[in-house]
Design an enzyme around this catalytic site. Structure first.
Site, PDB file in Angstrom:
ATOM      1  N   GLU A 253      64.705  40.960  86.231  1.00 11.59           N
ATOM      2  CA  GLU A 253      66.168  40.797  85.786  1.00 11.59           C
ATOM      3  C   GLU A 253      66.888  40.266  87.187  1.00 11.59           C
ATOM      4  OE1 GLU A 253      67.247  44.614  83.370  1.00 11.59           O
ATOM      5  OE2 GLU A 253      66.004  45.209  85.100  1.00 11.59           O
TER       6      GLU A 253
ATOM      7  N   ASP B 226      70.597  40.837  81.881  1.00 18.60           N
ATOM      8  CA  ASP B 226      70.920  40.930  83.629  1.00 18.60           C
ATOM      9  C   ASP B 226      70.383  39.730  84.357  1.00 18.60           C
ATOM     10  OD1 ASP B 226      72.116  43.509  83.830  1.00 18.60           O
ATOM     11  OD2 ASP B 226      70.244  44.427  83.497  1.00 18.60           O
TER      12      ASP B 226
ATOM     13  N   ARG C 102      61.074  52.263  79.333  1.00 18.72           N
ATOM     14  CA  ARG C 102      61.845  51.924  80.850  1.00 18.72           C
ATOM     15  C   ARG C 102      62.398  53.128  81.456  1.00 18.72           C
ATOM     16  NH1 ARG C 102      66.583  47.895  80.701  1.00 18.72           N
ATOM     17  NH2 ARG C 102      67.504  49.741  79.985  1.00 18.72           N
TER      18      ARG C 102
ATOM     19  N   CYS D 281      62.327  41.174  77.058  1.00 17.02           N
ATOM     20  CA  CYS D 281      62.968  42.179  76.197  1.00 17.02           C
ATOM     21  C   CYS D 281      64.668  42.076  76.274  1.00 17.02           C
ATOM     22  CB  CYS D 281      62.458  43.587  76.701  1.00 17.02           C
ATOM     23  SG  CYS D 281      62.806  43.831  78.380  1.00 17.02           S
TER      24      CYS D 281
ATOM     25  N   GLY E 131      64.388  40.639  81.617  1.00 14.88           N
ATOM     26  CA  GLY E 131      65.566  41.036  81.167  1.00 14.88           C
ATOM     27  C   GLY E 131      66.649  40.134  81.294  1.00 14.88           C
TER      28      GLY E 131
ATOM     29  N   ARG F  94      64.958  52.173  75.918  1.00 18.31           N
ATOM     30  CA  ARG F  94      65.548  52.320  77.013  1.00 18.31           C
ATOM     31  C   ARG F  94      65.927  53.823  77.014  1.00 18.31           C
ATOM     32  NH1 ARG F  94      68.441  47.601  74.605  1.00 18.31           N
ATOM     33  NH2 ARG F  94      68.825  46.080  76.223  1.00 18.31           N
TER      34      ARG F  94
ATOM     35  N   HIS G 100      76.717  48.334  74.683  1.00 12.89           N
ATOM     36  CA  HIS G 100      76.479  49.488  73.800  1.00 12.89           C
ATOM     37  C   HIS G 100      76.661  49.355  72.114  1.00 12.89           C
ATOM     38  CE1 HIS G 100      76.885  53.798  72.148  1.00 12.89           C
ATOM     39  NE2 HIS G 100      75.832  54.080  72.934  1.00 12.89           N
TER      40      HIS G 100
HETATM   41  C1  PEP Z   1      68.167  43.046  80.179  1.00 12.78           C
HETATM   42  O1  PEP Z   1      68.788  43.212  81.357  1.00 12.78           O
HETATM   43  O2  PEP Z   1      68.078  42.167  79.860  1.00 12.78           O
HETATM   44  C2  PEP Z   1      67.736  44.352  79.546  1.00 12.78           C
HETATM   45  C3  PEP Z   1      66.875  44.372  78.357  1.00 12.78           C
HETATM   46  O3  PEP Z   1      68.119  45.576  79.779  1.00 12.78           O
HETATM   47  P1  PEP Z   1      69.654  46.204  79.742  1.00 12.78           P
HETATM   48  O4  PEP Z   1      70.098  45.429  78.718  1.00 12.78           O
HETATM   49  O5  PEP Z   1      69.356  47.390  79.285  1.00 12.78           O
HETATM   50  O6  PEP Z   1      70.230  45.988  80.922  1.00 12.78           O
HETATM   51 MG    MG Z   2      68.656  45.143  82.245  1.00 18.60          MG
END
Ligand code: PEP
Ligand code: MG
Length: 779
Positions: free
Chosen positions: A659, A684, A563, A731, A681, A516, A421
């Site tokens: 992800e 993840d 998302r 992303c 993603g 997000r 965060h």
């Molecule tokens: C990711 O997992 O790369 C992503 C963009 O989603 P988050 O960081 O919100 O899990």
């Molecule tokens: Mg993610």
């Protein structure tokens, strides 16, 4: 007079002819070669509704509660119907058609554009000036004019004016009718260097109509010319496509450039001279550098539009390095990419790394260097003591810390990695940050003056940065020269907090690759269940609509990929109502993303309803992205829920995040299930492929998004998606890394979404790789 000719208009006639009309009139009056045309004045629209006596009914019809979407839709329908069904008075009809005949002997193709006059609206585009019709001929002209008038009353325009407190009856609309230029070649020109203001003109040129250059569909030739001695650097691009008018239908079409013209230089030396003369005249006329759209037909140069270049620094110096971005209210920059807290610091002004001892170190997660007093935040009450210019030192930031994070000049955390965060939010706010220090809260002292170097990840003792000049975070991220590299691969931007939307849009990104949704929800400080229990479902849906709308407005019509909710239960547990969340042993592998949404379709329905309302409001740039899917079954189930919610999956763009390794290996089935795009993603994907907790600072050195296993998965997904005509994008945080961008462009990805501060570098990296690919293909 219902119409005014462009040569009768000047910049002062805004009230009568709107912004677009006034600008074209001013250029025409200055003797510049603007294609001929006229404006159906704002007064004409006004007399039309008043003489037909529909004005009162019109304004009464749109006086509705705009949060009631059914009422809003009815209001828009009724208002538009009133305008579209009221006949033109004979005299007016004759005057417009006679003027049209004068433009091109009755055979001209004209552009019909609305030009709203509510100058003081913060964003006049919402007043209804979006409507533009190209290649219009006599038969359709009157209808198109009326449609421009009716565009004052789209749902979006009504909603916007109401929200801004503008009286509907105070907004008028003019309509510009101008001869279309069948350009053989066209492009843009900066009359001075767009970032330094130097006497250097930059011209970009391609075959056919200018839209191909402006929209980025083609990489144009680039000419950089010294205005003093007219020496020139030319880069010839391979121009694969061009836009032109289809003779049969009059519509603009894209077609392939004939083989022999692809690598041919577009503008000759004589034409460059003509363009430069024109550029100098326009710049002289306005007294400031201009960004000009031009076209050439039969050897004649035309000017289609001109506006001031907004990227030149006031003092003519280079725009500051984006890595030094910081909110002016919070800090000052030394002009070398480093920043200084508003209070409490000093420096030698030459070396932002400073000479103080390193007190703690961690991951540099948001660039820039800042000095200021440390504020140790252990409990929420401590946030009150964070003042402007302080550096927050905490275990890990939470959504309810965002207001304090905005005040702070820097952020240091004990915990977390590059995707935590603190890292995400600080980057979006442009606040330098270091995460994962393990011991900042216990090593640093409250009030101790420190220097935070967000590039190197080090916290130094004392103050190392000299106050110099204030910078604007929005200005700092604007693209420099060339203002925006034209890339075939789209470069988008990630947004988590709606407050960052303006800064994100200023990068010139091609859209939002990831918005997000959970950050909007987490900032309510209540779990969705609690918020709904206290405020009702409609209030919850409205929160979502409002949060997304702020970003969708900022980018419209560029796409915004939103998302659906993806927050692990441990984040929800921090919020009011969090005690009802399941206590999971491993939240990262638990009840989050699409698996939670499919388990609770009744709750997911609120998110889908928010999307439906946004579509109804006209936000056709909103796309839906599904997090943490594993396979096609997840997609089929979601698609059913979308349909049940009144969203047509065929009409809207939607897709899935990749992800998990399972998702990467199942993408073919997902493509068959109908997704329009797959987006990596990598935050993840990396944690699940390498079994490395993305938020665990102890294994942060093993968090390698460029690991060959991950690259292999990505490469296979891109290949499969290309076979199925599904777009691919990234992303995750890794999209901001030049090495990853290089790999992805070579693999043929459709778009890359980067952090705000990285967009510019990624744009240039993408352009470099694309040009190398082109060169390699001809060598
Ligand atoms: C990711 O997992 O790369 C992503 C963009 O989603 P988050 O960081 O919100 O899990
Ligand atoms: Mg993610």
């Amino acid at each position: 007079m219902a119409v005014l000719w462009l040569d009768e208009i000047s910049a002062g006639d805004l009230e009568t002819v709107g912004g677009k009309g006034a600008s074209l009139g001013e250029l025409t009056g200055a003797g510049l070669p603007v294609p001929p045309g006229f404006v159906v004045t704002a007064g004409t629209y006004r007399s039309f509704i008043e003489e037909a006596e529909i004005d009162e009914e019109l304004f009464a019809a749109v006086d509705v509660d705009v949060d009631d979407s059914a009422a809003l839709a009815d209001a828009a329908d009724r208002a538009q119907e009133l305008i579209l069904e009221t006949p033109f008075p004979d005299e007016l009809q004759t005057e417009i058609l006679e003027s049209y005949h004068e433009v091109g002997n009755g055979e001209a193709f004209v552009a019909v554009r609305s030009s709203a006059t509510a100058e003081d609206l913060p964003d006049a585009s919402f007043a209804g000036q979006q409507e533009t019709f190209l290649n219009v001929t006599e038969e359709a002209l009157l209808d198109r004019v009326r449609e421009c008038w009716a565009s004052l009353f789209t749902q979006r325009a009504i909603y916007y004016r109401q929200e801004q407190g503008f009286d509907h009856s105070a907004v008028n609309i003019a309509v510009v009718v101008q001869q279309m230029v069948d350009a053989e070649k066209s492009g843009v020109m900066f009359t001075s260097h767009p970032s330094t203001g130097d006497a250097t003109m930059i011209i970009e040129a391609a075959w056919g109509l200018g839209e191909a250059v402006v929209s980025g569909a083609v990489s144009p030739d680039n000419y950089v010319i010294d205005r003093d001695d007219r020496s020139m650097d030319v880069t010839i691009a391979e121009k694969k496509v061009m836009h032109e008018k289809d003779e049969a239908t009059g519509q603009t079409i894209e077609r392939e450039v004939p083989e022999d013209k692809r690598t041919q230089r577009v503008v000759s030396d004589n034409e460059i001279d003509a363009l430069m003369d024109l550029g100098e005249r326009v710049e002289d006329h306005y007294g400031e550098p201009q960004d000009v759209e031009w076209a050439i037909v039969d050897g004649d140069v035309y000017m289609l539009q001109s506006r001031p270049i907004t990227t030149i620094d006031e003092d003519g110096s280079d725009v500051a390095d984006p890595t030094g971005s910081v909110d002016a209210a919070k800090g000052l920059t030394d002009g070398s990419g480093s920043v200084q807290a508003a209070e409490g610091g000093s420096t030698d002004g030459t070396d932002s790394s400073g000479t103080g001892d390193v007190l703690v170190d961690g991951l540099g997660s948001s660039p820039g260097t800042v000095s200021g007093p440390a504020r140790i935040v252990i409990k929420l009450d401590d946030l009150d003591k964070v003042s402007e210019g302080d550096i927050i030192v905490t275990e890990m930031t939470m959504p309810d810390m965002v207001p304090a994070m905005k005040r702070a000049s820097g952020i240091i955390t004990d915990e977390g990695g590059m995707t935590s965060h603190a890292a995400i939010v600080s980057r979006e706010l442009g606040v330098p940050a270091i995460v994962g220090t393990t011991n900042a809260t216990t090593t640093l002292e409250d009030g101790q003056v420190v220097t935070l170097d967000g590039d190197k990840g080090a916290v130094l003792e004392g103050s190392e940065v000299e106050p110099d000049e204030e910078t604007e975070p929005v200005e700092e991220v604007r693209p420099q020269s060339p203002v925006k590299p034209m890339t075939a691969t789209e470069v988008k931007v990630n947004v988590s907090i709606p407050e960052a939307a303006e800064r994100a849009a200023a990068t010139g990104a091609d859209g939002v690759g990831l918005l997000r949704m959970e950050h909007m929800i987490l900032s309510l400080n209540q779990t969705p269940a609690k918020f709904i229990a206290e405020n009702g479902e409609d209030a919850y849906i409205t929160e979502l609509v409002e949060g997304i709308r702020g970003v969708a407005d900022e980018f419209y019509p560029r796409p915004v990929r939103v998302r659906t909710l993806d927050a692990p239960t441990d984040e929800f547990r921090q919020l009011e109502g969090g005690e009802d969340e399941p206590d999971e042993h491993n939240p990262m592998l638990g009840y989050r993303g699409i698996r939670r949404s499919l388990d609770r379709p009744d709750v997911f329905a609120h998110e889908l309803e928010a999307f439906r309302r946004l579509y109804e409001l006209g936000y056709d740039n909103v796309e839906i992205m599904l997090p943490l899917v594993n396979d096609a079954e997840d997609i089929y189930q979601t698609k059913e829920l979308m349909k049940e919610a009144g969203i047509d999956p065929q009409r809207r763009r939607w897709g899935a995040m990749i992800e998990t390794p399972a998702a990467a290996l199942s993408v073919e089935g997902m493509a068959e299930a109908g997704i329009d795009f797959a987006s990596f993603g990598t935050n993840d994907l990396t944690q699940y492929t390498l079994a490395v907790d993305r938020n665990n600072e102890h294994v942060a050195d093993r968090f390698d998004e460029l690991h060959p296993a991950i690259l292999r998965l990505i490469s296979n997904v891109i290949e499969t998606c290309r076979e199925h005509d599904v777009d691919t994008s990234i992303c995750g945080q890794a999209g901001s890394k030049p090495e990853m961008a290089r790999f992805l462009v070579n693999e043929g990805i459709s778009s890359i979404s980067a952090n705000i501060d990285a967009v510019r570098d990624v744009q240039h990296e993408v352009k470099r790789v694309e040009q190398k690919l082109l060169l390699d293909s001809v060598r």
